[in-house]
Motif scaffolding. Structure first.
Motif, PDB file in Angstrom:
ATOM      1  N   ARG A 204      72.350  60.691  36.810  1.00 46.83           N
ATOM      2  CA  ARG A 204      71.885  59.291  36.876  1.00 46.83           C
ATOM      3  C   ARG A 204      70.919  59.089  38.038  1.00 46.83           C
ATOM      4  O   ARG A 204      69.936  58.354  37.921  1.00 46.83           O
ATOM      5  N   ASP A 205      71.224  59.744  39.147  1.00 46.55           N
ATOM      6  CA  ASP A 205      70.334  59.657  40.312  1.00 46.55           C
ATOM      7  C   ASP A 205      68.918  60.046  39.918  1.00 46.55           C
ATOM      8  O   ASP A 205      67.941  59.355  40.246  1.00 46.55           O
ATOM      9  N   ALA A 206      68.824  61.189  39.249  1.00 47.92           N
ATOM     10  CA  ALA A 206      67.506  61.716  38.904  1.00 47.92           C
ATOM     11  C   ALA A 206      66.751  60.760  37.992  1.00 47.92           C
ATOM     12  O   ALA A 206      65.543  60.544  38.147  1.00 47.92           O
ATOM     13  N   LEU A 207      67.483  60.189  37.037  1.00 49.28           N
ATOM     14  CA  LEU A 207      66.838  59.230  36.135  1.00 49.28           C
ATOM     15  C   LEU A 207      66.311  58.049  36.948  1.00 49.28           C
ATOM     16  O   LEU A 207      65.170  57.620  36.787  1.00 49.28           O
ATOM     17  N   ALA A 208      67.169  57.554  37.825  1.00 45.14           N
ATOM     18  CA  ALA A 208      66.780  56.412  38.656  1.00 45.14           C
ATOM     19  C   ALA A 208      65.563  56.756  39.513  1.00 45.14           C
ATOM     20  O   ALA A 208      64.605  55.974  39.612  1.00 45.14           O
ATOM     21  N   ASP A 209      65.587  57.944  40.096  1.00 45.94           N
ATOM     22  CA  ASP A 209      64.460  58.397  40.911  1.00 45.94           C
ATOM     23  C   ASP A 209      63.153  58.284  40.137  1.00 45.94           C
ATOM     24  O   ASP A 209      62.098  57.955  40.681  1.00 45.94           O
ATOM     25  N   ALA A 210      63.249  58.603  38.844  1.00 42.15           N
ATOM     26  CA  ALA A 210      62.037  58.661  38.017  1.00 42.15           C
ATOM     27  C   ALA A 210      61.748  57.337  37.326  1.00 42.15           C
ATOM     28  O   ALA A 210      60.808  57.224  36.539  1.00 42.15           O
TER      29      ALA A 210
END
Lengths: 341, 341
Positions: A204-210
DNA sequence: CTGAAAGCGCTTACAG
DNA sequence: CTGAAAGCGCTTACAG
């Protein structure tokens, strides 16, 4: 009929106390005496009785390795690595598999390690406070792998960072619809939610980052088996707007996903990308891109931590950083590649 | 500070002998007395000291499991199955991995199991007569899996029949150029030629049955790893007259072969057929046709045999029949299919 | 059915 | 540097 200290003492012409001291290398024995005793012992093929010395000293020089499931590659690998360290340090290893809730409960209900081992190396089981206390009440030093508890040594992996790195890899490739195959054990499973939900959080972090908005429909939680990975992948493919890639919380899940994709006639990585988690022994042979989290290293470090604890060191926690291993199961999504030169 | 027999005796108002007998269920104790003692023990949280009773009786109620390599699926699976039987029968299991010739030699040179275990379950290592004798001299009952020795219980697989059945399957499909990927460990390997050359003999049998003349160039002997299987397969493909199918002596070798074939752009089973040996946990997920030889069953039976021996039964040997499991990696050679309707 | 006593084979203060 | 003796905590003939 093993010979006894007494027989060695007689043959060497000394007392049993001297034999005991000489053979164990205790200081304060004349070198000449020690030599004589050692020869006598040699000649008689003497080897001290374990039970007797354990009874006398109260130490067993044994470590119990407690594991949810022996036949999973991850556990076998950890145990192998830990076992080598332990036996080199002079510890026997006692194997305890707690594969069902019944076995787990029975194990902690009775003082099953009392007098059997000096310490316990506990893999993956997320011990309750009571369970940990039970172990300590039995005089066990304890070291954990894959979980953290106050007062106990442990080695764990930065799984959130790992999940994030795996997902970011796909995002960098251009993927936007990315599914997550997570591990969610049945209630009562002795695995107790391992590997941790941290990997999901990292995803989820990575999605949010992007700046990609998360779609709960893309998050799957299943048992950690090839078949479950297979089934979840099949479900994902039937979505109205199917994903173009998946990050699996274990290589086993990824293997299942690969099987379904191949069965559906999809090319990996041409039509679909998958990244696993573990760097399983067989990941290379299927060309799986995956997160390596130093499985053998975990075993080695945990064993060393336990030995340190047995030697009186304070509890310590070790944190490992997982690494992305890029192989052949990931590529840009077809849409993007179609427009590239 | 664990309580002792004495404290229980005091609390129950009986002698230590009575406590000992009552708690172990020895007959010849008044039921009322037994009950009283049990209550006292319960209240004190008493549990008999293992070392003390081992010293007094000379029995350890422990079985040593001796294995060449813990991290191989086959071994982990056997140990898991054996371990369940053993622990249900009240035996602890001590794990000993002999992964190098040095460790193996050191293990047999010293009486390492003396006083540590009552018996040894030895996997795959082809024990020399001296090694077996050493174990027995240490008072160990022994059971073998994957080898046979006079005087010891064992469970083995009809590997020659297995190799034959695997090969016959390909012949029935119409293959004539069939390679064999055999296991040949480096000299000094603790695996000592396991799984046995029997599988190769079975392969030759099948060829002979079908009147196909054997080609030594098609017989490969390599280490039992995915990479070795991969490499051997690559070599086979460069032959002047390459095979159209392969039977691998292990699923690991087969996985390697599959990887090479896929890498070479060949379709399995369209262009090439492969059959493995093991029915590895992951064989299903790659659709591998293979020989199932009841791996868990081997562990179970060996554990039962060892327990029987410990209970005084004479040595017995159990022979398992392997079974062909047809999945998706085998089909008629292209040549034949081209002419079919 | 129960108890007193010896024994299992070491280790470890305590003296010397 | 070495020895006599107690102790670790059970089990098991032997008596009764």
């Amino acid at each position: 009929m093993p010979s006894s200290v007494q027989s060695v003492a007689d043959r060497a012409g000394v007392s049993v106390s001297t034999v005991s001291r000489a053979l164990r290398g205790v200081p304060g024995i004349a070198e000449s005496t020690r030599k004589r005793v050692q020869e006598a012992a040699e000649e008689l093929g003497y080897v001290a009785s374990l039970s007797a010395s354990r009874l006398a000293t109260g130490r067993t020089h044994t470590v119990a390795v407690v594991v949810p499931l022996l036949s999973k590659w991850f556990f076998a690998e950890v145990i192998a690595a830990a076992g080598r360290v332990l036996s080199r340090a002079g510890y026997d290893v006692l194997l305890t598999e707690l594969s069902t809730p019944e076995l787990r409960n029975a194990f902690f209900a009775a003082p099953r390690l009392q007098g059997r081992s000096d310490g316990a190396l506990v893999l993956a089981l997320q011990l309750t406070a009571e369970e940990l206390a039970a172990l300590e009440a039995q005089g066990q030093a304890v070291a954990l792998v894959g979980s953290e508890r106050a007062g106990a040594s442990s080695v764990c992996v930065e799984d959130r960072a790992g999940g994030r790195a795996a997902t970011r890899h796909l995002i960098n490739l251009g993927h936007e619809r990315i599914a997550f195959l997570g591990i969610q054990e049945a209630p009562g499973s002795t695995l107790g939610g391992v590997p941790p939900a941290e990997r999901l959080l990292g995803y989820r972090d990575a999605l949010a980052d992007a700046g990609i908005s998360p779609d709960p429909g893309l998050e799957f939680g299943v048992g950690n088996t090839v078949d479950a990975g297979s089934a979840a992948m099949a479900t994902a493919l039937t979505m109205a707007e199917p994903p173009t890639a998946v990050v699996a919380a274990s290589d086993e899940l990824a293997f299942g996903a690969l099987a379904t994709l191949r069965g559906a006639g999809l090319q990996v990585p041409g039509d679909f990308s998958v990244v696993g988690y573990d760097n399983h022994e067989l990941a290379g042979s299927v060309g799986l891109t995956t997160m390596d989290h130093g499985v053998a290293e975990q075993g080695r470090l945990a064993a060393e931590a336990l030995i340190a604890t047995l030697d009186g060191a304070p509890a310590a926690v070790e944190r490992l950083q997982p690494n992305l291993v890029v192989r052949g199961s990931t590529a840009p999504p077809r849409r993007l590649r179609a427009v590239s030169p």
